[in-house]
Design an enzyme around this catalytic site. Sequence first.
Site, PDB file in Angstrom:
ATOM      1  N   CYS A   2      -0.497 -18.664 -11.752  1.00 18.56           N
ATOM      2  CA  CYS A   2       0.541 -18.097 -12.613  1.00 18.56           C
ATOM      3  C   CYS A   2       1.424 -17.132 -11.825  1.00 18.56           C
ATOM      4  O   CYS A   2       1.084 -16.719 -10.729  1.00 18.56           O
ATOM      5  CB  CYS A   2      -0.112 -17.322 -13.740  1.00 18.56           C
ATOM      6  SG  CYS A   2      -1.391 -18.266 -14.566  1.00 18.56           S
ATOM      7  N   ARG A  27       5.247 -21.697  -7.383  1.00 18.14           N
ATOM      8  CA  ARG A  27       3.806 -21.599  -7.625  1.00 18.14           C
ATOM      9  C   ARG A  27       3.343 -22.616  -8.653  1.00 18.14           C
ATOM     10  O   ARG A  27       2.146 -22.822  -8.816  1.00 18.14           O
ATOM     11  CB  ARG A  27       3.457 -20.182  -8.116  1.00 18.14           C
ATOM     12  CG  ARG A  27       3.738 -19.101  -7.105  1.00 18.14           C
ATOM     13  CD  ARG A  27       3.757 -17.736  -7.747  1.00 18.14           C
ATOM     14  NE  ARG A  27       2.451 -17.285  -8.143  1.00 18.14           N
ATOM     15  CZ  ARG A  27       1.600 -16.646  -7.344  1.00 18.14           C
ATOM     16  NH1 ARG A  27       1.948 -16.398  -6.100  1.00 18.14           N
ATOM     17  NH2 ARG A  27       0.439 -16.239  -7.767  1.00 18.14           N
ATOM     18  N   TRP A  75       0.179 -21.309 -15.291  1.00 17.23           N
ATOM     19  CA  TRP A  75      -0.406 -22.549 -14.759  1.00 17.23           C
ATOM     20  C   TRP A  75      -1.773 -22.614 -15.422  1.00 17.23           C
ATOM     21  O   TRP A  75      -2.652 -21.798 -15.140  1.00 17.23           O
ATOM     22  CB  TRP A  75      -0.500 -22.454 -13.238  1.00 17.23           C
ATOM     23  CG  TRP A  75      -1.377 -23.460 -12.565  1.00 17.23           C
ATOM     24  CD1 TRP A  75      -2.691 -23.314 -12.235  1.00 17.23           C
ATOM     25  CD2 TRP A  75      -1.002 -24.762 -12.103  1.00 17.23           C
ATOM     26  NE1 TRP A  75      -3.150 -24.438 -11.612  1.00 17.23           N
ATOM     27  CE2 TRP A  75      -2.148 -25.343 -11.514  1.00 17.23           C
ATOM     28  CE3 TRP A  75       0.185 -25.493 -12.137  1.00 17.23           C
ATOM     29  CZ2 TRP A  75      -2.136 -26.619 -10.954  1.00 17.23           C
ATOM     30  CZ3 TRP A  75       0.194 -26.763 -11.577  1.00 17.23           C
ATOM     31  CH2 TRP A  75      -0.943 -27.315 -11.000  1.00 17.23           C
ATOM     32  N   ASN A  99      -2.965 -13.301 -14.379  1.00 16.48           N
ATOM     33  CA  ASN A  99      -3.088 -14.389 -13.412  1.00 16.48           C
ATOM     34  C   ASN A  99      -4.528 -14.336 -12.921  1.00 16.48           C
ATOM     35  O   ASN A  99      -5.021 -13.274 -12.580  1.00 16.48           O
ATOM     36  CB  ASN A  99      -2.089 -14.101 -12.271  1.00 16.48           C
ATOM     37  CG  ASN A  99      -2.258 -15.013 -11.086  1.00 16.48           C
ATOM     38  OD1 ASN A  99      -2.995 -15.990 -11.142  1.00 16.48           O
ATOM     39  ND2 ASN A  99      -1.563 -14.692 -10.013  1.00 16.48           N
ATOM     40  N   GLY A 100      -5.233 -15.485 -12.944  1.00 12.51           N
ATOM     41  CA  GLY A 100      -6.613 -15.504 -12.467  1.00 12.51           C
ATOM     42  C   GLY A 100      -7.550 -16.063 -13.518  1.00 12.51           C
ATOM     43  O   GLY A 100      -7.134 -16.709 -14.473  1.00 12.51           O
ATOM     44  N   GLU A 485      -9.372 -39.404   6.406  1.00 11.87           N
ATOM     45  CA  GLU A 485      -8.454 -38.384   5.901  1.00 11.87           C
ATOM     46  C   GLU A 485      -7.582 -37.823   7.041  1.00 11.87           C
ATOM     47  O   GLU A 485      -6.380 -37.604   6.866  1.00 11.87           O
ATOM     48  CB  GLU A 485      -9.252 -37.268   5.208  1.00 11.87           C
ATOM     49  CG  GLU A 485      -8.450 -36.086   4.695  1.00 11.87           C
ATOM     50  CD  GLU A 485      -7.353 -36.454   3.703  1.00 11.87           C
ATOM     51  OE1 GLU A 485      -7.273 -37.600   3.257  1.00 11.87           O
ATOM     52  OE2 GLU A 485      -6.539 -35.556   3.402  1.00 11.87           O
ATOM     53  N   LYS A 489      -3.517 -38.053   6.982  1.00 10.93           N
ATOM     54  CA  LYS A 489      -2.657 -36.866   7.100  1.00 10.93           C
ATOM     55  C   LYS A 489      -1.626 -37.074   8.208  1.00 10.93           C
ATOM     56  O   LYS A 489      -0.457 -36.787   8.030  1.00 10.93           O
ATOM     57  CB  LYS A 489      -3.470 -35.602   7.419  1.00 10.93           C
ATOM     58  CG  LYS A 489      -4.269 -34.985   6.318  1.00 10.93           C
ATOM     59  CD  LYS A 489      -3.484 -34.179   5.305  1.00 10.93           C
ATOM     60  CE  LYS A 489      -2.997 -34.999   4.177  1.00 10.93           C
ATOM     61  NZ  LYS A 489      -3.888 -35.458   3.177  1.00 10.93           N
ATOM     62  N   GLU A 492       1.037 -39.701   7.209  1.00  8.77           N
ATOM     63  CA  GLU A 492       1.928 -39.251   6.135  1.00  8.77           C
ATOM     64  C   GLU A 492       3.063 -38.364   6.617  1.00  8.77           C
ATOM     65  O   GLU A 492       4.191 -38.525   6.188  1.00  8.77           O
ATOM     66  CB  GLU A 492       1.131 -38.392   5.139  1.00  8.77           C
ATOM     67  CG  GLU A 492       0.410 -39.134   4.087  1.00  8.77           C
ATOM     68  CD  GLU A 492      -0.128 -38.160   3.043  1.00  8.77           C
ATOM     69  OE1 GLU A 492      -0.966 -37.314   3.394  1.00  8.77           O
ATOM     70  OE2 GLU A 492       0.296 -38.262   1.893  1.00  8.77           O
ATOM     71  N   HIS A 508     -16.491 -53.398  17.063  1.00  6.65           N
ATOM     72  CA  HIS A 508     -16.213 -54.656  16.377  1.00  6.65           C
ATOM     73  C   HIS A 508     -14.715 -54.943  16.314  1.00  6.65           C
ATOM     74  O   HIS A 508     -14.295 -55.759  15.503  1.00  6.65           O
ATOM     75  CB  HIS A 508     -16.817 -54.627  14.970  1.00  6.65           C
ATOM     76  CG  HIS A 508     -18.294 -54.435  14.985  1.00  6.65           C
ATOM     77  ND1 HIS A 508     -19.175 -55.384  15.451  1.00  6.65           N
ATOM     78  CD2 HIS A 508     -19.061 -53.366  14.644  1.00  6.65           C
ATOM     79  CE1 HIS A 508     -20.416 -54.926  15.370  1.00  6.65           C
ATOM     80  NE2 HIS A 508     -20.365 -53.689  14.885  1.00  6.65           N
ATOM     81  N   LYS A 607       4.780 -36.559  -4.571  1.00  6.33           N
ATOM     82  CA  LYS A 607       3.561 -35.770  -4.800  1.00  6.33           C
ATOM     83  C   LYS A 607       2.711 -36.428  -5.890  1.00  6.33           C
ATOM     84  O   LYS A 607       1.493 -36.441  -5.808  1.00  6.33           O
ATOM     85  CB  LYS A 607       3.955 -34.346  -5.207  1.00  6.33           C
ATOM     86  CG  LYS A 607       2.787 -33.389  -5.356  1.00  6.33           C
ATOM     87  CD  LYS A 607       2.134 -33.080  -4.027  1.00  6.33           C
ATOM     88  CE  LYS A 607       0.870 -32.258  -4.154  1.00  6.33           C
ATOM     89  NZ  LYS A 607       0.003 -32.398  -2.972  1.00  6.33           N
TER      90      LYS A 607
HETATM   91  O1  M6R Z   1      -2.814 -36.783  -7.483  1.00 11.45           O
HETATM   92  P1  M6R Z   1      -3.807 -37.685  -6.838  1.00 11.45           P
HETATM   93  O2  M6R Z   1      -4.914 -36.964  -6.163  1.00 11.45           O
HETATM   94  O3  M6R Z   1      -4.356 -38.702  -7.815  1.00 11.45           O
HETATM   95  O4  M6R Z   1      -2.998 -38.472  -5.759  1.00 11.45           O
HETATM   96  C1  M6R Z   1      -3.552 -39.527  -5.052  1.00 11.45           C
HETATM   97  C2  M6R Z   1      -2.724 -39.854  -3.821  1.00 11.45           C
HETATM   98  O5  M6R Z   1      -1.445 -40.280  -4.193  1.00 11.45           O
HETATM   99  C3  M6R Z   1      -2.610 -38.655  -2.892  1.00 11.45           C
HETATM  100  O6  M6R Z   1      -3.862 -38.184  -2.499  1.00 11.45           O
HETATM  101  C4  M6R Z   1      -1.809 -39.011  -1.626  1.00 11.45           C
HETATM  102  O7  M6R Z   1      -2.545 -39.891  -0.842  1.00 11.45           O
HETATM  103  C5  M6R Z   1      -1.463 -37.712  -0.901  1.00 11.45           C
HETATM  104  N1  M6R Z   1      -0.110 -37.726  -0.495  1.00 11.45           N
HETATM  105  C6  M6R Z   1      -2.365 -37.428   0.240  1.00 11.45           C
HETATM  106  O8  M6R Z   1      -1.965 -36.384   1.049  1.00 11.45           O
END
Ligand code: M6R
Length: 612
Positions: A2, A27, A75, A99-100, A485, A489, A492, A508, A607
């Site tokens: 928040c 935020r 939030w 907030n919290g 992961e 990252k 992306e 393999h 996002k």
């Molecule tokens: O909101 P979600 O966790 O369901 O999103 C899933 C993916 O779209 C999300 O994790 C995407 O791979 C990100 N950009 C990863 O950094």
Amino acid sequence: MCGIVGHVGSEQAAPILLDGLRRLEYRGYDSAGVAIHTDGGELKVVRAVGKLRNLEAQLNASPLPGTVGIGHTRWATHGRPSEVNAHPHVAGPIVVVHNGIIENHLALRARLEERGAKIASDTDTELVAHLVHFKVKDGLDLESAVRAALRELHGAYAIAVLSKNEPDRIVVAKSSSPLVLGLGDGATYCGSDIPALLPYTRRMVFLEDGDMAVLTREDASVTRIDTGEKVERAEKHIDWSSVMAEKAGFKHFMLKEIHEQPRAIEDTLRGRLDRENADVHGHEIGLSDADAKAIQRVYLLACGTSHHAAMTGRYYLEQIAKIPTTVELASEFRGRDPIIGPGDLVVAVSQSGETIDTLMAAREAKEKGAKVLAIANVIGSAIPRLADAAFYTHAGPEIGVASTKCFSAQLANLLMLSIWLGRRRGTLDTNGARELVEGLAKLPVQMRDVVIGTRQLVANLAKRYRDARDVLFLGRGLSFPIALEGALKLKEISYVHAEGYAAGEMKHGPIALIDSAVPVIVLMPKDRWYDKTLSNLQEAMAREGQVIGIATEGDEAAQRLTQDVIEIPAVLEALTPFLTVLPLQLYAYYVADFKGTDVDQPRNLAKTVTVE
Ligand code: M6R
């Protein structure tokens, strides 16, 4: 997370509060509100769901002239986003924004209701307003009432409080949630973060945990909540630009969010670890003990980074709760007519809670009779609404498109879920549970040390390898999803081709890719897979791969066999993913930054993915 803004001065409060809240929009929020001491001697509250423009429209339609007020963007953490749950909350003459998270809210609610409080919302914040009101009824002035109330609260908070009876002041307090004061000419301000105050003053005072302050037009006087003793907090001059301030001085939101992970874990664990009984408080999981014993199989459904958290969660559920567990890409689960039904628990993991593939997959599972539990970061989002129960992560809003702190928070919830199930199913004894619970409690400090302690070395490596065409990430067991992961990252945000592989799979096929131009990042914490990972590392070295080891402190073999080693402290095997992922996030970040890509808004990505 928040946002709070407060103003006591001679200018009109409403525009200052709205402007401050707008500067805190980064935020994240789902509703907003203000309370203003009006020139007519009233204390008026206006709240609206959704964007600030909705609040602004209400204020334009019915202006609130007055020079003292507080504002808030919410939030949601307790209770869905709605007008009744929006702040400020009112009890008699008292108005509170917060907030919290108040940890002892259940006991507090019961106590206040016993005393006759009529509680309108689902929030923990309204309870604070009622508690302060009772203290005022007992004869205390606003400052003393707030102090007495705060002594009964456990948890994290930043609060700002007004009383209709004392229209010339705002009382604020802070414990583990941010709050900064601003000193102007004939005006004093408060805000959750510097950007809210920057247009009005650059003279700031940073409260410490356990501080409270009374703000008047003349000054801000700070005291300790517990002793009442007056303390001096040094005034600081802030010369940041507004944009720098939103990112707390970090160049990008992603870097800020990487550094926020210890806090995200702390907030996610808060009120859930039962250290006394070596257990987890599982009321949010929505299952009875009998349900926990009866589960036949768990399905973890997710996409992207959340899918990697789910893959890690499978290890937890199988090792700790001994439940057969299947991890599914949500987009692949649907349309396959999966064999699933009553007796199965489906856990839908999603940062946004809105990812359409995960939502649809969870819906299909529910229609087939499975129980659905959501692990999501956005309260009241679609997946938790559909689910039978929601076990939220409390990472705060994540702005960078690349998920970092939400991933760590998802790991924490999956581990807590496994501990809770393991205790109920008799597969986790007290000693084992104690080790895990205590290990989790120590994690925030260890995570902070890894981020701070490795970032320079990681930045140097990123600089050295920024032009590599391909990068391989290898790991076994719990480190395999982390390797995936790390690769995701890097892809992306830097647009570098990267592959995560189970280290044992390398021979393999992917070993053909390795030559002296290919950095190979090997996750090799001292765990049960260590010896085998070491052999795979040697295979990569033999092909002249540039090997970077992510290894446990003091691992001499790692030092001897790799070009570079990034060390993490020795922790329980189950906790290694929380630490090994951190240098990988930093590596992706620095490569992208050296390449000059748009780190927070990488091309082609959103996002929240609401298309199939
Ligand atoms: O909101 P979600 O966790 O369901 O999103 C899933 C993916 O779209 C999300 O994790 C995407 O791979 C990100 N950009 C990863 O950094």
